[in-house]
Design an enzyme around this catalytic site. Structure first.
Site, PDB file in Angstrom:
ATOM      1  N   SER A 278       2.277   0.495   1.200  1.00  0.00           N
ATOM      2  CA  SER A 278       3.251   1.074   0.908  1.00  0.00           C
ATOM      3  C   SER A 278       2.403   2.596   0.704  1.00  0.00           C
ATOM      4  CB  SER A 278       2.667   1.162  -0.726  1.00  0.00           C
ATOM      5  OG  SER A 278       3.644  -0.966  -0.954  1.00  0.00           O
ATOM      6  N   ASP A 355     -12.266  -4.396   1.553  1.00  0.00           N
ATOM      7  CA  ASP A 355     -12.298  -5.756   1.782  1.00  0.00           C
ATOM      8  C   ASP A 355     -12.904  -6.888   1.013  1.00  0.00           C
ATOM      9  OD1 ASP A 355     -14.277  -7.856   4.089  1.00  0.00           O
ATOM     10  OD2 ASP A 355     -15.554  -6.762   4.329  1.00  0.00           O
ATOM     11  N   ASP A 358     -14.173 -12.871   3.128  1.00  0.00           N
ATOM     12  CA  ASP A 358     -15.441 -13.076   4.124  1.00  0.00           C
ATOM     13  C   ASP A 358     -16.042 -14.572   5.170  1.00  0.00           C
ATOM     14  OD1 ASP A 358     -17.231 -10.618   4.287  1.00  0.00           O
ATOM     15  OD2 ASP A 358     -17.837 -11.813   2.221  1.00  0.00           O
TER      16      ASP A 358
END
Length: 811
Positions: A278, A355, A358
């Site tokens: 966006s 992030d 993992d």
């Protein structure tokens, strides 16, 4: 003979009656699935009567005495207008699509089931706060009564020969988890791809292909990060032994020799640059025409019929008896205004690409029945899952779990991999976003954002006092150390998630000196704030840089001025590619060899390059860039995919722009994976391919961008039942815009809404979205509003005068 004729006439008459009866029944079923717009309806669970008004476009204004009644009425409206869409969202994250669509969805369901989202959603519901739980119960009650009071099931179920299943409280959680799947990696593919590159390439090559920054950096805190220099040694030299070992013990030279470049024959999607995300930006009161902040937002998603969002305005009394009016976009399946304005604050989102997961390399025993943890070896947890399949027996699968998360496969070395994802946490979903409806300041909103359970987003917020702010809204994992870019082992306890980041530590920027903020899926901040967020695959900053430049070009803004930024289709990202073709490809030598390329040179000498529908130059330069990228990295991708079938160039394609530009300009001879004898030939072949594709059906002068970028906005069922597409799908039209500019617009991808609004001045705000409010093709407002979205015309943020009025009565 007369008897035979009479018999035939009788048979034809009977067939006619059967067909007429069947047609009448089908018509009545479809017609009966229309929502109730006027009159009165009694609903169980309301504390007092409520009113649902709709304007001529079907935009709903819901008026009730309290928030729980608003939730119930919203559920009622969502079910009547969009139940099939809601059903797909919950089934998508639960891994239950095969029960609706049959065997074609088994593989997808099997992949999703490893996340056990229905089980997790049930757990989340059980631990919600009393306030959230009550909201969810009211919404669920409203959904099921909305479905019940339809005179027939939504027409999609008639086509699928299925019956809709009632809504459950956990289905709202599943709806949000479906957005996690859409906005974050559910399979760790990007990290796995980087892990493969890290394991087989030398450090300098890996750093080159995984740059930290680029010339496009446009962070709101002004931080810049460098790209990496060209590798000096021949690729992949330093790691050739590892590469050879992985390639079935062949020598690298032999492996490369046996690979046939396929970029010339592979069909590539013209829309390969799509990037769910966006744009949003805000200006403070010091430079706004209203004196309040102004917030603009356009969320980029796949666009289907009906649209992702449902427009609504809520009016009710808060717990402390204050009048609340909040307007914006809701997500069918949930009871909240997702983006909008309440008279005090306005807010919007872009996908953050931090992030949030993992990949863990498991150290196992010899038969892979156990894996090493800080507490020693543990056995895998095996869980049976039953996938119901339409038209056949159910399919049994087994998903494998660890203490950290599900097993998602193996890496190139044969090690099992597990996945730790914030979407698996109990804090992944809650109803905290509801508090935005009564928030009165930027600081309040930022405090709320740090407690919210939703896919982590860049929140852009402005208030009536003229303040603006940015933060991350959604859970942020805290790691024990700096890791997570590539898969790592967690067996000794050094690498682990400590907990979620506490609210007081959330990154934030409030009231910068220049009174301007912006985000567009690229890196937003640097230094310590970036360390908290991490890099989950940022977009290159071309859109951010262009938005920033547009914001800096004016000293005062109104709502239209901010909408104009959203509609900017100038191709600044491609200007250097335009110059590259003119100087490095259309050389005197090449023009002598290809006399027809003089026409190309004349075409691309465009002083105002933009992704307009009539531009041949834009299409040519854009597609040349993609063909160059394919040519440069074709053999590279072939090798990586040979090593690990989970390798995905798609997950790193945006960051590749920086090394690609360095390669084609510096033209190093140590890049061994080039598919042509010289860089000049590679450029020549790429341009030939581009021209061949563009002129397949027309002449070059008529091969405009509009011919390629034609909208294809369809209902999910129209592909399966093509003849219904003429009633369900939006008209196919040429669209301006593309991926690396503010006006993001592809065939079935782009701005799922556009908003420009100043809190306290909603009457002058702007809002439009594709398709329409309705999911039913016979609705009186089906498709209304779509044309404003296509043309980028300003349309009202607030609902218009009431055209339909439905009164909901309590028992």
């Amino acid at each position: 003979m007369k008897s035979l004729k009479t018999t035939l006439i009788s048979i034809l008459f009977i067939l006619f009656l059967v067909l007429a009866t069947l047609s009448t029944w089908i018509y009545s079923q479809i017609d009966s699935a229309l929502p109730q717009l006027d009159g009165k309806q009694t609903l169980y669970g309301l504390s007092d009567s409520a009113i649902i008004e709709r304007d001529k476009q079907g935009i709903a204004t819901i008026k009730a005495s309290n928030r729980l009644d608003i939730a119930l009425a919203t559920g009622f409206v969502h079910a009547q207008e969009r139940f099939f869409q809601m059903d797909l969202l919950r089934r998508n994250s639960a891994g239950e699509l095969a029960s609706l669509f049959g065997a074609a969805a088994i593989d997808y369901d099997s992949e999703i089931r490893r996340h056990r989202f229905r089980e997790r959603a049930t757990t989340i519901v059980s631990q919600l706060s009393a306030t959230d739980s009550a909201l969810l119960k009211s919404y669920t009650r409203g959904v099921n009564q909305g479905l019940k009071y339809l005179k027939a099931a939504p027409f999609e179920y008639l086509l699928l020969r299925q019956a809709p299943v009632e809504w459950q409280e956990e289905d709202t959680i599943l709806t949000v988890l479906s957005m996690y799947i859409d906005l974050q990696y559910q399979d760790g593919k990007r990290e796995r791809t980087l892990g493969l590159l890290h394991s087989v390439l030398s450090p300098e090559v890996f750093s080159f292909l995984n740059p930290k920054g680029s010339r496009w950096d446009a962070a709101i805190d002004g931080t810049e990060l460098p790209s990496s220099p060209l590798p000096r040694a021949p690729w992949p030299s330093a790691s050739s032994e590892k590469m050879a070992a992985l390639l079935n013990h062949q020598s690298l030279d032999k492996a490369l020799t046996n690979l046939t470049p396929s970029s010339l024959i592979r069909t590539k999607s013209a829309q390969s640059e799509e990037f769910p995300g966006s744009n949003n930006w805000a200006v403070g009161g010091a430079i706004s025409a209203t004196g309040s902040a102004i917030v603009a937002n356009d969320m980029h998603l796949g666009i289907r019929v009906p649209n992702t969002w449902f427009r609504a305005s809520f009016e009710y009394k808060s717990a402390d008896n204050k009048s609340v009016k909040v307007t914006g976009a809701t997500l069918p399946g949930t009871p909240n205004i997702i983006i909008g304005s309440n008279g005090h604050i306005a807010w919007g989102f872009t996908n953050s690409y931090g992030d949030w997961s993992d990949v863990i390399v498991l150290e196992t025993n010899a038969d892979k029945s156990q894996y090493l943890t800080p507490d020693g070896y543990q056995s895998f947890i095996k869980r049976k899952q039953i996938i119901a399949v339409k038209g056949q027996e159910a399919v049994d699968i087994t998903v494998t779990d660890t203490i950290w998360g599900p097993v998602i496969g193996e890496n190139a070395q044969g090690n099992l991999l597990a996945y730790r994802w914030v979407a698996h946490d109990k804090a992944a979903v809650n109803m905290v976003i509801t508090e935005f409806e009564t928030a009165e300041s930027v600081q309040q909103a930022i405090t709320i954002a740090a407690r919210a359970g939703m896919p982590a987003q860049n929140l852009m917020v402005g208030d009536k006092q003229g303040n603006i702010g940015w933060t991350i809204m959604g859970p942020i994992p805290q790691r024990s150390a700096m890791f997570g870019e590539t898969p790592t082992s967690w067996s000794n306890g050094e690498n682990k998630w400590l907990d979620l980041l506490p609210p007081e530590d959330y990154p934030q920027v409030i009231n910068p000196k220049n009174s301007r903020l912006w985000t567009a899926n690229s890196r937003v901040v640097g230094a310590n704030m970036l360390k908290k967020i991490g890099n989950g695959g940022y977009a290159i900053g071309a859109r951010s840089a262009q938005i920033k430049q547009n914001l800096e070009a004016k000293t005062s803004f109104d709502e239209q001025a901010l909408l104009n930024i959203a509609l900017d289709d100038s191709a600044k990202f491609l200007l250097r590619w335009q110059n590259f073709i003119l100087s490095e490809v259309l050389t005197d030598t090449m023009l002598a060899k290809h006399q027809e390329w003089h026409e190309v040179k004349n075409i691309i000498k465009d002083n105002n390059l933009s992704a307009s529908t009539d531009s041949v130059a834009y299409r040519l330069i854009r597609n040349f860039r993609l063909n160059i990228r394919d040519q440069v990295f074709d053999i590279f991708n072939e090798n990586m995919a040979k090593l690990d079938h989970n390798y995905s160039f798609n997950t790193i394609r945006h960051q590749i722009e920086t090394p690609l530009w360095q390669l084609i300009n510096q033209q190093p001879e140590n890049f061994l994976w080039r598919s042509h004898d010289s860089w000049a030939i590679l450029f020549e072949v790429s341009l030939e391919k581009t021209l061949s594709e563009m002129t397949e059906l027309t002449t070059l002068e008529n091969a405009t961008w509009g011919q390629q970028n034609i909208s294809k906005i369809q209902h999910p069922l129209s592909r399966a039942v093509p003849f219904i597409g003429q009633w369900l799908d939006m008209p196919e039209v040429a669209l301006p815009g593309d991926s690396y500019m503010p006006r993001v617009q592809g065939q079935a991808f782009g701005a799922s809404q556009r908003m420009s609004v100043s809190p306290g001045h909603e009457e002058s705000g702007i809002f439009h979205m594709p398709t329409s409010q309705s999911g039913h093709p016979w609705s009186p407002y089906y498709g209304l509003g779509h044309e404003s979205w296509m043309k980028g015309e300003a349309s009202s943020f607030l609902p218009g005068p009431s055209k339909y009025k439905l009164t909901l009565l309590t028992y």
